[in-house]
Design a protein around this motif. Structure first.
Motif, mmCIF file in Angstrom:
data_model
loop_
_atom_site.group_PDB
_atom_site.id
_atom_site.type_symbol
_atom_site.label_atom_id
_atom_site.label_comp_id
_atom_site.label_asym_id
_atom_site.label_seq_id
_atom_site.Cartn_x
_atom_site.Cartn_y
_atom_site.Cartn_z
ATOM 1 N N GLY A 80 64.352 35.882 2.597
ATOM 2 C CA GLY A 80 65.594 35.507 3.261
ATOM 3 C C GLY A 80 66.063 36.515 4.286
ATOM 4 O O GLY A 80 66.699 36.141 5.282
ATOM 5 N N GLY A 81 65.763 37.790 4.059
ATOM 6 C CA GLY A 81 66.304 38.804 4.948
ATOM 7 C C GLY A 81 65.344 39.475 5.889
ATOM 8 O O GLY A 81 65.737 39.924 6.973
ATOM 9 N N TYR A 82 64.045 39.554 5.493
ATOM 10 C CA TYR A 82 63.151 40.408 6.264
ATOM 11 C C TYR A 82 61.827 39.762 6.697
ATOM 12 O O TYR A 82 61.355 40.009 7.799
ATOM 13 C CB TYR A 82 62.829 41.676 5.460
ATOM 14 N N HIS A 83 61.221 38.968 5.830
ATOM 15 C CA HIS A 83 59.838 38.515 6.082
ATOM 16 C C HIS A 83 59.812 37.012 6.395
ATOM 17 O O HIS A 83 60.064 36.187 5.505
ATOM 18 C CB HIS A 83 58.975 38.805 4.857
ATOM 19 N N PRO A 84 59.497 36.633 7.627
ATOM 20 C CA PRO A 84 59.558 35.214 8.019
ATOM 21 C C PRO A 84 58.301 34.436 7.639
ATOM 22 O O PRO A 84 57.728 33.723 8.457
ATOM 23 C CB PRO A 84 59.711 35.297 9.543
ATOM 24 N N HIS A 85 57.856 34.574 6.394
ATOM 25 C CA HIS A 85 56.666 33.854 5.933
ATOM 26 C C HIS A 85 56.940 33.322 4.530
ATOM 27 O O HIS A 85 58.010 33.529 3.964
ATOM 28 C CB HIS A 85 55.430 34.768 5.954
ATOM 29 N N GLY A 86 55.958 32.651 3.962
ATOM 30 C CA GLY A 86 56.155 31.978 2.678
ATOM 31 C C GLY A 86 56.266 32.904 1.496
ATOM 32 O O GLY A 86 55.862 34.074 1.537
ATOM 33 N N ASP A 87 56.824 32.366 0.416
ATOM 34 C CA ASP A 87 57.027 33.162 -0.789
ATOM 35 C C ASP A 87 55.718 33.521 -1.472
ATOM 36 O O ASP A 87 55.612 34.555 -2.131
ATOM 37 C CB ASP A 87 57.931 32.413 -1.764
ATOM 38 N N ALA A 88 54.676 32.674 -1.315
ATOM 39 C CA ALA A 88 53.398 32.938 -1.993
ATOM 40 C C ALA A 88 52.774 34.236 -1.492
ATOM 41 O O ALA A 88 52.286 35.051 -2.285
ATOM 42 C CB ALA A 88 52.443 31.774 -1.784
ATOM 43 N N SER A 89 52.787 34.438 -0.180
ATOM 44 C CA SER A 89 52.193 35.666 0.374
ATOM 45 C C SER A 89 52.989 36.897 -0.033
ATOM 46 O O SER A 89 52.425 37.967 -0.288
ATOM 47 C CB SER A 89 52.109 35.564 1.900
ATOM 48 N N ILE A 90 54.314 36.766 -0.120
ATOM 49 C CA ILE A 90 55.149 37.906 -0.518
ATOM 50 C C ILE A 90 54.885 38.269 -1.974
ATOM 51 O O ILE A 90 54.705 39.443 -2.319
ATOM 52 C CB ILE A 90 56.640 37.575 -0.303
ATOM 53 N N LEU A 94 53.388 41.666 -3.670
ATOM 54 C CA LEU A 94 54.156 42.397 -4.691
ATOM 55 C C LEU A 94 53.314 42.604 -5.948
ATOM 56 O O LEU A 94 53.321 43.693 -6.537
ATOM 57 C CB LEU A 94 55.431 41.623 -5.009
ATOM 58 N N VAL A 95 52.596 41.567 -6.352
ATOM 59 C CA VAL A 95 51.750 41.662 -7.555
ATOM 60 C C VAL A 95 50.704 42.746 -7.388
ATOM 61 O O VAL A 95 50.455 43.556 -8.292
ATOM 62 C CB VAL A 95 51.096 40.296 -7.853
ATOM 63 N N ARG A 96 50.074 42.784 -6.216
ATOM 64 C CA ARG A 96 49.026 43.791 -5.990
ATOM 65 C C ARG A 96 49.594 45.208 -6.061
ATOM 66 O O ARG A 96 48.929 46.122 -6.549
ATOM 67 C CB ARG A 96 48.352 43.549 -4.645
ATOM 68 N N LEU A 97 50.835 45.393 -5.591
ATOM 69 C CA LEU A 97 51.452 46.719 -5.656
ATOM 70 C C LEU A 97 51.708 47.162 -7.084
ATOM 71 O O LEU A 97 51.907 48.348 -7.350
ATOM 72 C CB LEU A 97 52.775 46.712 -4.875
ATOM 73 N N ALA A 98 51.704 46.198 -8.032
ATOM 74 C CA ALA A 98 51.980 46.526 -9.431
ATOM 75 C C ALA A 98 50.723 46.664 -10.275
ATOM 76 O O ALA A 98 50.801 47.122 -11.417
ATOM 77 C CB ALA A 98 52.882 45.454 -10.042
ATOM 78 N N GLN A 99 49.555 46.271 -9.746
ATOM 79 C CA GLN A 99 48.323 46.264 -10.547
ATOM 80 C C GLN A 99 47.685 47.648 -10.578
ATOM 81 O O GLN A 99 47.278 48.168 -9.534
ATOM 82 C CB GLN A 99 47.342 45.234 -9.977
ATOM 83 N N LEU A 107 53.093 51.099 -6.952
ATOM 84 C CA LEU A 107 54.409 51.307 -6.353
ATOM 85 C C LEU A 107 55.457 50.383 -6.940
ATOM 86 O O LEU A 107 56.647 50.541 -6.663
ATOM 87 C CB LEU A 107 54.319 51.099 -4.835
ATOM 88 N N VAL A 108 55.024 49.405 -7.719
ATOM 89 C CA VAL A 108 55.946 48.489 -8.388
ATOM 90 C C VAL A 108 55.669 48.557 -9.883
ATOM 91 O O VAL A 108 54.524 48.469 -10.320
ATOM 92 C CB VAL A 108 55.769 47.040 -7.872
ATOM 93 N N ASP A 109 56.735 48.734 -10.655
ATOM 94 C CA ASP A 109 56.634 48.722 -12.114
ATOM 95 C C ASP A 109 56.834 47.284 -12.570
ATOM 96 O O ASP A 109 57.955 46.786 -12.627
ATOM 97 C CB ASP A 109 57.703 49.652 -12.700
ATOM 98 N N GLY A 110 55.742 46.606 -12.876
ATOM 99 C CA GLY A 110 55.806 45.198 -13.233
ATOM 100 C C GLY A 110 55.938 44.993 -14.730
ATOM 101 O O GLY A 110 55.255 45.645 -15.526
#
Length: 733
Positions: A80-90, A94-99, A107-110
């Protein structure tokens, strides 16, 4: 020429050549893909989507100490605020940053199901939760202190950072990969402790070479461990040029069992190799009998990886088993290195190790100076306000009277105490109770402390040496926070050519290769005693019957002058009709098969064209690695046979025959060859090789072989016209 015309309905039509319009639009798309999607920034190592996720989570205050929030909330905030693309790619990013098996420093604590090394995907974003890790906080530290530039978001409603402050070299620490238009990037992860030590070396000795850095950073450090067997020279070249690769093997141990038996336990798999697919691959090798040393494979993994490989026989050496599997499966992979990144100006460039670290350090210096200037401005403002408080404190009762009684207290304060508007506003905004409690010691103590900090910051911003010292100190603190032992073992370079080829591990069994007239090929076990019993599809018949072994390579000569190579072990079983040869090789539909031979190392072949030209070729040079084969003869191939004698006999369409020593033919790898026999009309009908001691044979019209005792009467020089052969002679086979 561009013409603009306005139609009656209004609007605008632009007329321009289609090629020009497509070229301009495609270039715009390519640049957008390169700069906004595929290539990371050399300074913080992020692509825009990852940077936006980090910043959005920072704005949501999802720090390590806070409670985790639903990933759907984060994805919605980013989209909604920053990335003008679909939710699937976001969410995928995000998932990859947590694996922890994908990121060396997540970089993400999943919290929840974020996938696993088997290749299973993460749960839907409505089920999972996330927050930032301490490593991510280090990348964002100082972002609210004017340390980096911001730009408007896609809808101009907010601002987003163009780059993060990046407390450590994230580009090399976590690596990156991406495919753009016309370029790609592939950067492996590294150990952050080694990277910071290399940065310290560059701070102390800016002239240090890549060879010096490789002594500190000996190679990538993958999150899944493994053994790097690339060799220091190759790694150095890759780090020097920014392009290369690293061979990575699975980590294994031999586990002794009772009664002298043993098994191999795989404890680490190569980076980005899915464990489940690796097991399937090994099982297929067993089923298709392509891994003759491997008896069984099973997965006993729990928290840690534990793949069990059982040999077919305990007499096999574990090293031999593993070397064969390294060649046949993804237990060994090659990770490409292509350090294609966006530099500080946004220009795509391939950088080496030193350039990447230098760019990171230069960025840290910019961040340090901007944070220092931001802090200096804050201190100067605070000191200015404290000076006003100090002036008021000298006659505090008068100041309180003015505030209480005067109609224009601001003007009165400025006139009485000689204050600035900023100081007067600050005093008026301060509660009277706080003013009444002012203590000169407290004001002076804060003022002196700020003055000392201001002097230190001004000295820092005016001295390059002090700046680098401060950067080194910050990096040491980061190193201490993120320090972890190396996971990937750096082993000596392995020369793959020193090991036996995978074909050597194929069981050597006698087979008979059957190629039908219509091009269906198969392999029957053992020897075919009666070819008449072979069955073919309706309308098809036997073309070639070749005795061979499963370890052999088959040389297949085609009429278009090409010779193809097929492994005999790859042929279909002889129980059915086989499979089309054209599915295994790229054989032209108009080309015919001339001959099929089992390759004999160091042997020689005679190849001849329909026009009557030919030469002798070493078989070792004719083996082809590709489906397209190897172009050997320039012209239509008439014959391909093994040289088993010392003389050659040719017969033309004009029934004339010539015999000459085969030594008169040149030995070549490819080409047109030399003239075998001179034909006034027609071309070559047949050719054969024979030994002078035994003499040649020929076949009459009834298919019976006949001895040719007086063959010496046809001896001549190569390229002669020859003379008419014995009555009824048309061919030699």
């Amino acid at each position: 020429m561009t013409v603009h015309t306005n139609p009656p309905q209004g609007g605008r039509i632009v007329e321009e050549p289609m090629a020009e319009a497509l070229s301009r639009r495609y270039l715009a798309y390519a640049l957008s893909t390169i700069t906004n999607r595929a290539l990371p920034d050399v300074r913080d190592g992020f692509k825009p989507v990852h940077r936006r996720i980090m910043y959005a989570m920072h704005q949501m205050r999802l720090n390590p100490q806070s409670a985790a929030r639903k990933c759907a909330k984060v994805v919605g905030e980013v989209m909604g605020g920053y990335h003008p693309h679909g939710d699937a790619s976001i969410y995928e990013a995000l998932v990859r940053l947590a694996q922890d098996f994908a990121q060396r420093y997540p970089l993400v604590d999943g919290q929840g199901n974020f996938g696993n090394i088997d290749g299973d995907s993460a749960a839907a974003m409505r089920y999972t939760e996330c927050k930032l890790t301490p490593a991510a906080v280090l990348l964002l530290e100082g972002i609210d202190q004017d340390s980096v530039d911001f730009r408007p978001t896609y809808d101009d409603q907010d601002e987003e950072p163009m780059v993060l402050p990046a407390g450590f070299p994230n580009l090399l620490a976590n690596g990156s990969s991406g495919i753009a238009v016309g370029m790609a990037t592939s950067i492996p992860p590294h150990n952050v402790g080694e990277l910071i030590d290399a940065c310290q070396l560059l701070i102390d000795r800016p002239e240090a070479t890549t060879a010096d850095l490789v002594q500190i950073v000996p190679g990538p450090d993958f999150p899944t461990g493994g053994v790097s067997v690339e060799g220091q020279a190759s790694i150095l070249e890759a780090y020097e040029t920014g392009r290369g690769g690293v061979r990575l093997r699975a980590q294994w141990v031999k586990e002794e069992l009772e009664r002298g038996t043993w098994r191999v336990v795989i404890t680490e798999v190569p980076y980005q190799v899915q464990k489940s697919k690796l097991i399937e691959q090994l099982a297929d090798l067993i089923e298709n009998k392509k891994a003759p040393l491997l008896g069984d494979v099973r997965d006993e993994s729990a928290e840690d990886i534990r793949l069990i490989l059982e040999p077919k026989s305990r007499t096999i050496e574990p090293e031999m088993l593993m070397e064969s599997l390294f060649k046949l499966s993804d237990l060994e992979v090659r990770f490409p290195i292509n350090m294609n990144v966006l530099d500080a100006t946004g220009t795509p460039r391939v950088m080496g190790l030193k350039e990447c670290l230098r760019a990171f350090l230069d960025h840290r210096r910019v961040v340090l100076n901007r944070r220092s200037q931001w802090r200096i401005a804050r201190i100067e403002k605070r000191m200015h306000l404290l000076e006003g408080l100090r002036l008021v404190f000298l006659n505090l009762d008068e100041a309180i009277r003015i505030i209480r009684e005067e109609e224009q207290p601001k003007a009165a304060l400025i006139a009485h105490f000689k204050l600035t508007e900023l100081q007067a506003d600050f005093i008026l905004d301060t509660r009277l109770r706080q003013l009444a409690r002012l203590e000169e010691m407290v004001i002076q103590e804060e003022y002196d402390k700020l003055a000392a900090e201001l002097a230190a910051l001004q000295a820092l911003t005016s001295s390059e040496a002090k700046q680098w010292k401060a950067i080194g100190k910050e990096l040491q603190a980061v190193r201490k926070a993120l320090l972890s032992p190396r996971r990937t073992i750096i082993a000596d370079a392995v020369d793959s050519s020193a090991f036996v080829a995978p074909e050597a591990f194929i069981p050597r069994e006698a087979i008979t290769v059957i190629l039908s007239d219509r091009g269906w090929i198969r392999a029957a076990k053992g020897k075919v005693d009666d070819p008449s019993e072979l069955k073919f599809k309706e309308g098809d018949k036997l073309g070639f019957l070749v005795p061979a072994y499963t370890t052999d390579k088959l040389l297949i000569g085609a009429s278009d002058g090409r010779i193809f190579t097929i492994g005999a072990d790859k042929l279909a079983s002889g129980r059915g009709h086989g499979e089309p040869l054209r599915l295994m090789i790229d054989l032209d539909e108009k080309a015919d098969i001339i001959n099929v031979l089992a390759h004999e190392p160091d042997a020689k072949l005679l190849v001849a064209s329909a026009a009557g030209y030919g030469f002798v070729a070493p078989e070792n040079d004719l083996l082809a690695q590709k489906r397209g084969g190897k172009q050997v003869l320039n012209g239509d191939m008439k014959a391909m046979m093994r040289v088993t004698g010392d003389h050659i006999v040719t017969i033309g369409d004009n029934i004339k025959t010539l015999i000459f020593p085969i030594a008169e033919l040149p030995e070549m790898g490819r080409g047109k060859g030399v003239r075998l026999q001179n034909f006034k009309q027609g071309g070559l009908a047949d050719v054969a090789v024979f030994n002078a001691e035994t003499g040649p044979e020929w076949v009459d019209g009834g298919g019976r072989k006949r001895k040719w005792d007086d063959w010496r009467d046809w001896l001549g020089k190569r390229a002669g016209a020859g003379r008419q052969g014995p009555r009824g002679m048309r061919k030699f086979r």
